[in-house]
Design an enzyme around this catalytic site. Structure first.
Site, PDB file in Angstrom:
ATOM      1  N   LYS A 104       0.823  -1.297   0.125  1.00  0.00           N
ATOM      2  CA  LYS A 104       0.072  -0.057   0.153  1.00  0.00           C
ATOM      3  C   LYS A 104       0.769   1.362   0.087  1.00  0.00           C
ATOM      4  O   LYS A 104       1.666   1.210   0.775  1.00  0.00           O
ATOM      5  CB  LYS A 104      -0.854  -0.108   1.375  1.00  0.00           C
ATOM      6  N   LYS A 128       5.631   3.451   8.214  1.00  0.00           N
ATOM      7  CA  LYS A 128       4.540   4.137   8.379  1.00  0.00           C
ATOM      8  C   LYS A 128       3.202   3.367   8.441  1.00  0.00           C
ATOM      9  O   LYS A 128       2.377   3.474   9.585  1.00  0.00           O
ATOM     10  CB  LYS A 128       4.184   5.206   7.309  1.00  0.00           C
ATOM     11  N   LYS A 140       5.312   1.703  -3.149  1.00  0.00           N
ATOM     12  CA  LYS A 140       5.201   3.181  -3.712  1.00  0.00           C
ATOM     13  C   LYS A 140       5.105   3.048  -5.205  1.00  0.00           C
ATOM     14  O   LYS A 140       5.804   2.052  -5.717  1.00  0.00           O
ATOM     15  CB  LYS A 140       6.144   3.822  -3.195  1.00  0.00           C
ATOM     16  N   GLY A 179      -2.951   8.198  -4.186  1.00  0.00           N
ATOM     17  CA  GLY A 179      -2.513   9.515  -4.789  1.00  0.00           C
ATOM     18  C   GLY A 179      -1.074   9.702  -3.903  1.00  0.00           C
ATOM     19  O   GLY A 179      -0.608   9.345  -2.872  1.00  0.00           O
ATOM     20  N   ASP A 180      -0.588  10.836  -4.487  1.00  0.00           N
ATOM     21  CA  ASP A 180       0.669  11.346  -4.028  1.00  0.00           C
ATOM     22  C   ASP A 180       0.977  12.879  -4.761  1.00  0.00           C
ATOM     23  O   ASP A 180      -0.033  13.347  -5.243  1.00  0.00           O
ATOM     24  CB  ASP A 180       2.045  10.501  -4.033  1.00  0.00           C
ATOM     25  N   ASN A 255      -2.190  19.146  -1.655  1.00  0.00           N
ATOM     26  CA  ASN A 255      -3.352  18.423  -0.634  1.00  0.00           C
ATOM     27  C   ASN A 255      -2.823  18.515   0.791  1.00  0.00           C
ATOM     28  O   ASN A 255      -3.922  18.744   1.739  1.00  0.00           O
ATOM     29  CB  ASN A 255      -3.412  17.071  -1.375  1.00  0.00           C
TER      30      ASN A 255
HETATM   31  P1  NAP Z   1       0.324  17.940  -3.983  1.00  0.00           P
HETATM   32  O1  NAP Z   1      -0.940  17.862  -3.840  1.00  0.00           O
HETATM   33  O2  NAP Z   1       0.881  17.503  -5.409  1.00  0.00           O
HETATM   34  O3  NAP Z   1       1.157  18.912  -3.645  1.00  0.00           O
HETATM   35  C1  NAP Z   1       2.568  19.209  -3.575  1.00  0.00           C
HETATM   36  C2  NAP Z   1       3.072  20.587  -3.128  1.00  0.00           C
HETATM   37  O4  NAP Z   1       4.271  20.748  -3.047  1.00  0.00           O
HETATM   38  C3  NAP Z   1       2.776  21.837  -4.140  1.00  0.00           C
HETATM   39  O5  NAP Z   1       2.316  22.870  -3.649  1.00  0.00           O
HETATM   40  C4  NAP Z   1       4.065  21.951  -4.788  1.00  0.00           C
HETATM   41  O6  NAP Z   1       4.238  22.896  -5.788  1.00  0.00           O
HETATM   42  C5  NAP Z   1       4.996  21.516  -3.937  1.00  0.00           C
HETATM   43  N1  NAP Z   1       6.188  21.106  -4.215  1.00  0.00           N
HETATM   44  C6  NAP Z   1       6.227  19.908  -5.139  1.00  0.00           C
HETATM   45  N2  NAP Z   1       7.480  19.643  -5.376  1.00  0.00           N
HETATM   46  C7  NAP Z   1       8.357  20.553  -4.861  1.00  0.00           C
HETATM   47  C8  NAP Z   1       9.678  21.075  -4.913  1.00  0.00           C
HETATM   48  N3  NAP Z   1      10.598  20.213  -5.418  1.00  0.00           N
HETATM   49  N4  NAP Z   1       9.900  22.141  -4.274  1.00  0.00           N
HETATM   50  C9  NAP Z   1       9.259  22.864  -3.704  1.00  0.00           C
HETATM   51  N5  NAP Z   1       7.849  22.590  -3.747  1.00  0.00           N
HETATM   52  C10 NAP Z   1       7.403  21.475  -4.222  1.00  0.00           C
HETATM   53  O7  NAP Z   1       1.203  16.700  -3.032  1.00  0.00           O
HETATM   54  P2  NAP Z   1       0.789  16.203  -1.561  1.00  0.00           P
HETATM   55  O8  NAP Z   1       0.050  15.084  -1.768  1.00  0.00           O
HETATM   56  O9  NAP Z   1       0.161  17.645  -0.908  1.00  0.00           O
HETATM   57  O10 NAP Z   1       2.038  15.758  -1.032  1.00  0.00           O
HETATM   58  C11 NAP Z   1       3.013  16.511  -0.547  1.00  0.00           C
HETATM   59  C12 NAP Z   1       4.108  15.776   0.276  1.00  0.00           C
HETATM   60  O11 NAP Z   1       3.273  14.996   1.111  1.00  0.00           O
HETATM   61  C13 NAP Z   1       5.010  14.745  -0.375  1.00  0.00           C
HETATM   62  O12 NAP Z   1       6.346  14.668   0.228  1.00  0.00           O
HETATM   63  C14 NAP Z   1       4.007  13.614  -0.173  1.00  0.00           C
HETATM   64  O13 NAP Z   1       4.849  12.304  -0.317  1.00  0.00           O
HETATM   65  C15 NAP Z   1       3.500  13.406   1.343  1.00  0.00           C
HETATM   66  N6  NAP Z   1       2.415  12.729   1.641  1.00  0.00           N
HETATM   67  C16 NAP Z   1       1.205  12.869   0.988  1.00  0.00           C
HETATM   68  C17 NAP Z   1       0.210  12.206   1.215  1.00  0.00           C
HETATM   69  C18 NAP Z   1      -1.186  12.289   0.758  1.00  0.00           C
HETATM   70  O14 NAP Z   1      -2.353  11.686   1.298  1.00  0.00           O
HETATM   71  N7  NAP Z   1      -1.493  13.032  -0.327  1.00  0.00           N
HETATM   72  C19 NAP Z   1       0.264  11.143   2.525  1.00  0.00           C
HETATM   73  C20 NAP Z   1       1.464  11.072   2.895  1.00  0.00           C
HETATM   74  C21 NAP Z   1       2.632  11.859   2.698  1.00  0.00           C
HETATM   75  P3  NAP Z   1       4.001  23.216  -7.279  1.00  0.00           P
HETATM   76  O15 NAP Z   1       2.528  23.054  -7.523  1.00  0.00           O
HETATM   77  O16 NAP Z   1       4.649  24.290  -7.653  1.00  0.00           O
HETATM   78  O17 NAP Z   1       4.680  21.987  -7.752  1.00  0.00           O
END
Ligand code: NAP
Length: 460
Positions: A104, A128, A140, A179-180, A255
């Site tokens: 997962k 996790k 992943k 998603g991610d 997100n």
């Molecule tokens: P998301 O909706 O795609 O948002 C990512 C955000 O981070 C956007 O504002 C993006 O800006 C910014 N970003 C991405 N790459 C970057 C970089 N190299 N430098 C600076 N800013 C950057 O993704 P998300 O789901 O929120 O995920 C964010 C983090 O949380 C990731 O590390 C992910 O693995 C982790 N995470 C997510 C989930 C989940 O349920 N979604 C769960 C656990 C952990 P831009 O729009 O300009 O690219």
């Protein structure tokens, strides 16, 4: 030195040597995968006392086995853009560890995606998922595809091509992606549609993060951000502190970031800064979340546009500058290694009291050291951002039972899960001689359950 102490000392020396040897092998066998090395080192550094207490983990070569994914799938993703040009991306799925349940973990679409990134994320996911208390293994996936600037049609065709190959390897009891970065509700919809078409049946449990109308769970969208804030609030409470009345900085505006901001504001904090990969905004009046949601969730615009509606706010280029904004609580919610040693020192000198990792591995190893050395309360990613995958597991449960829980029901379960993760991590840290160190506590609490399940299932 007394005899008992001498024996203890020699066991610790043996365990440290074993950890170091396995880590050196990991570096050699996975050359040029720096993010993966970093994730392994962070976990391994916590495990010496566990190995001293449980030498069977060494005899059973648990570390050698746990760093080796059960399966790595890499595949071609061809698609056609709106101008008729044929494009090719590289897709990945790492099925890391299925000792405690089906693989997962999310799917990331970002140009930086490579084997190292997916392996570090998959490795973290094992521990996790174990911490959540749910029966889910670690995995992943992703592709080096950049959804930015692509039309809906292009994104749909890419997702269809990606799933045409991925569908051979996943299933509700085998591997359940979500998603991610770059993969939200829209992409999950296209991926699910293609999986359904390939398999000829409605297997809702194959993906999580689905739309509410076709098997998704209420509160999944909010879960990672809310969960991070629930975890940090629990950590703060232990030192008689709270979000209420605090100044908060949250990186990113995707997100995780948006819903971390929402919950922090709901708990009475003032969020003064957020960012995207181009830059950050500082709003001394407190960020207006409706504006951020409109820009990011509806209009797909850059965060720089925020200042058009809020004249008091300031936009600065360079997203890493966000860590120069003074705050009580910092929530990195964008991407890996976004806080380096220098940014950590800046946060500390500006008086930060707590850091909660919403993103995966957002702080470098050196940055974590700075926080711990300076008494900053530190909530590590694999514990603090486990809310998303926890609610994904609740989505799988609802799919299996063919029913839907209310938002309040899911949110209530999420709060309970985050509190348990905090308690278990804290307890493990105390039990293994590192009271207050949640990095060590989360690593150990996540590891032991998986290691025991691996031993119980034999050498496979
Ligand atoms: P998301 O909706 O795609 O948002 C990512 C955000 O981070 C956007 O504002 C993006 O800006 C910014 N970003 C991405 N790459 C970057 C970089 N190299 N430098 C600076 N800013 C950057 O993704 P998300 O789901 O929120 O995920 C964010 C983090 O949380 C990731 O590390 C992910 O693995 C982790 N995470 C997510 C989930 C989940 O349920 N979604 C769960 C656990 C952990 P831009 O729009 O300009 O690219």
């Amino acid at each position: 030195m007394k005899t008992l102490e001498k024996v203890q000392h020699s066991h610790t020396k043996n365990a440290s040597k074993y950890v170091q040897e396995v880590y050196e092998t990991v570096k050699v066998r996975n050359a040029n995968e720096s993010e993966f090395h970093q994730a392994v080192k962070e976990v391994f550094d916590s495990l010496v006392p566990v190995l001293v207490k449980n030498p069977q983990y060494m005899r059973q070569a648990i570390l050698e086995r746990i760093v080796e994914p059960e399966r790595v799938i890499s595949f071609r993703v061809p698609w056609v853009d709106d101008n008729g040009n044929v494009k090719v991306n590289r897709g990945f799925r790492v099925q890391y560890n299925s000792a405690i349940g089906p693989y997962k973990g999310g799917i990331r679409f970002h140009p930086s995606v490579n084997a190292s990134i997916i392996k570090f994320l998959g490795f973290e996911q094992i521990f996790k998922n174990s911490l959540t208390g749910q029966p889910i293994g670690g995995g992943k996936g992703g592709a080096d595809f950049d959804p930015k600037g692509k039309s809906d049609g292009e994104i749909m065709r890419f997702c269809q091509s990606f799933m045409t190959e991925l569908s051979k390897y996943i299933g509700p009891d085998i591997d359940v992606p979500a998603g991610d970065i770059g993969v939200g509700a829209k992409e999950i919809g296209y991926l699910f549609g293609q999986y359904k078409k390939m398999r000829g049946g409605f297997e809702a449990g194959v993906l999580t993060g689905k739309g509410i109308g076709y098997g998704g769970s209420l509160a999944r969208k909010e879960a990672t951000g809310y969960g991070t804030v629930y975890f940090v609030e629990e950590m703060l409470k232990d030192s008689n502190q709270h979000f209420k009345g605090s100044t908060v900085v949250v990186s990113g505006s995707g997100n995780v970031s948006i819903y971390a901001m929402e919950k922090a504001i709901e708990l009475g904090a003032k969020v003064v800064a957020c960012s995207d990969s181009n830059g950050y905004i500082y709003d001394p009046n407190g960020i207006n979340l409706d504006t951020v949601k409109r820009l990011k969730e509806v209009e797909n615009k850059r965060i720089s546009e925020y200042v058009k509606d809020h004249s008091n706010a300031i936009y600065s280029d360079q997203c890493s500058g966000i860590w120069s904004v003074p705050c009580d609580i910092a929530l990195p919610c964008a991407t890996q290694n976004e806080i380096d040693e220098e940014s950590a020192k800046l946060l500390v000198s500006n008086g930060v009291k707590a850091v909660g990792e919403g993103a995966n591995m957002p702080s470098s190893l050196e940055a974590i050291e700075v926080f711990l050395q300076n008494g900053v309360l530190f909530a590590p990613a694999k514990a603090a951002n486990a809310g998303g995958v926890s609610v994904s597991a609740l989505e799988m449960a609802q799919n299996s039972m063919r029913l839907s829980w209310s938002f309040e029901e899911v949110d209530c379960k999420l709060q309970e899960i985050m509190k348990n993760i905090y308690r278990n991590s804290k307890k493990a840290a105390e039990e293994y001689g590192a009271p207050g160190n949640l990095v060590v506590g989360a690593n150990i609490a996540g590891f032991v359950k998986v290691a025991d399940a691996m031993i119980a299932q034999g050498i496979i």
